[in-house]
Design an enzyme around this catalytic site. Structure first.
Site, PDB file in Angstrom:
ATOM      1  N   ASP A  18       0.874  -1.177   0.000  1.00 57.44           N
ATOM      2  CA  ASP A  18       0.000   0.000   0.000  1.00 57.44           C
ATOM      3  C   ASP A  18       0.910   1.226   0.000  1.00 57.44           C
ATOM      4  O   ASP A  18       1.483   1.591   1.035  1.00 57.44           O
ATOM      5  CB  ASP A  18      -0.890  -0.027   1.245  1.00 57.44           C
ATOM      6  CG  ASP A  18      -1.752   1.219   1.376  1.00 57.44           C
ATOM      7  OD1 ASP A  18      -1.583   2.160   0.569  1.00 57.44           O
ATOM      8  OD2 ASP A  18      -2.595   1.243   2.292  1.00 57.44           O
ATOM      9  N   TYR A  46     -10.995  14.783  -5.528  1.00 55.14           N
ATOM     10  CA  TYR A  46     -10.176  14.156  -6.565  1.00 55.14           C
ATOM     11  C   TYR A  46      -9.434  15.234  -7.358  1.00 55.14           C
ATOM     12  O   TYR A  46      -8.219  15.151  -7.556  1.00 55.14           O
ATOM     13  CB  TYR A  46     -11.062  13.321  -7.502  1.00 55.14           C
ATOM     14  CG  TYR A  46     -10.313  12.622  -8.626  1.00 55.14           C
ATOM     15  CD1 TYR A  46      -9.560  11.476  -8.376  1.00 55.14           C
ATOM     16  CD2 TYR A  46     -10.348  13.113  -9.937  1.00 55.14           C
ATOM     17  CE1 TYR A  46      -8.867  10.839  -9.408  1.00 55.14           C
ATOM     18  CE2 TYR A  46      -9.661  12.485 -10.967  1.00 55.14           C
ATOM     19  CZ  TYR A  46      -8.924  11.343 -10.690  1.00 55.14           C
ATOM     20  OH  TYR A  46      -8.231  10.725 -11.716  1.00 55.14           O
TER      21      TYR A  46
END
Ligand code: NAD
Length: 242
Positions: free
Chosen positions: A59, A151
């Site tokens: 990750d 985003y």
């Protein structure tokens, strides 16, 4: 032989980039977080056609994940010459519905992962006075998208990070550039219904969605040794959308 690390490369743009770099003769470090089956299938495909690759679960939104990824890359292939910061997440949500957790996750995956991986990659690149870093932003980071404020903000941050880092490491022979894709046909857009996808294709002046290969080819161009006078730039691969 040169080595490339591509974050989030089990599928979509990352997978197409991994396959292209393997064809170009690079040692390829595939990275995935949860998509193990896709990552192993890509690894098989590359090795079956004579390419050299490994797949590493990590990750990259966490520094510990980025360190693990680079430790494994170095053990397998030595120093990393090219880093493609591709891992990313998207979410469509009204601004007033975005939670603090949504915002933090967006920035951890889309921006902090780039900070983490660049910190791991740069010491060796500076030592060898050579490196190519390509960050995948988005056209929404340039113009802003309604219902995707977090985003868009994260992808704008990627552009800012790219410009500043490019200036800092240019004297060490390292270039840092961004790609700002338009609407690309990948699993990231599977949440949109057919009508929306068709409308986006029509809104794109070339009249179609982009393919992962369209973006991969631009990554390869920026990763080329001869692209040494291009740095701090944001290259739109969007079919003329913006
Ligand atoms: P995708 O969802 O197919 O690929 C993203 C990959 O990143 C996935 O494999 C995912 O598992 C991985 N990932 C997510 N979080 C991770 C983490 N913490 N650590 C490691 N890997 C992680 O989507 P895609 O379209 O191929 O997206 C690739 C990049 O392109 C993203 O940064 C995305 O924001 C950007 N982009 C996509 C489009 C588009 O229309 N598809 C447009 C502009 C920009």
């Amino acid at each position: 032989m040169s080595t490339v690390v591509i974050t989030g490369s089990a599928r979509g743009i990352g997978a197409a980039t991994a396959a292209l770099f393997a064809d170009m003769g690079f040692n390829v470090v595939i990275n995935y977080n949860t998509s193990e089956a896709d990552a192993l299938a890509l690894l098989d495909k590359i090795t079956a056609s004579g390419g050299k690759a490994i797949a590493v679960q990590a990750d990259v939104s966490q520094m510990s994940g980025a360190r693990l990824l680079f430790d494994k890359a170095k053990k397998a292939f030595g120093a990393v010459d090219v880093l493609v910061n591709n891992a990313g997440i998207a979410q469509q949500r009204l601004f007033t519905d975005i939670t603090e957790e949504d915002y933090d996750r967006m920035f951890d995956v889309n921006v902090k992962s780039i900070f983490n991986c660049c910190q791991c990659a740069l010491p060796d690149m500076i030592h060898s006075k050579y490196g190519r870093i390509i960050n995948i932003s988005s056209m929404w980071g340039v113009v802003g998208a309604s219902c995707e404020v977090h985003y868009s903000a994260s992808k704008a941050a990627v552009i800012g990070l790219t410009k500043a880092l490019a200036r800092e490491v240019a004297p060490s022979g390292i270039t840092v550039n961004c790609i700002a894709p338009g609407v690309i046909d990948t699993p990231m857009n599977k949440g949109f219904d057919e009508e929306t996808i068709n409308a986006l294709a029509q809104e794109t002046p070339v009249g179609r969605l982009g393919t992962p290969d369209d973006v991969a080819r631009a990554v390869a161009f920026l990763a080329d040794e001869k692209s040494s006078f291009i740095t701090g730039q944001t290259l739109g691969i969007d079919g003329g959308f913006i």
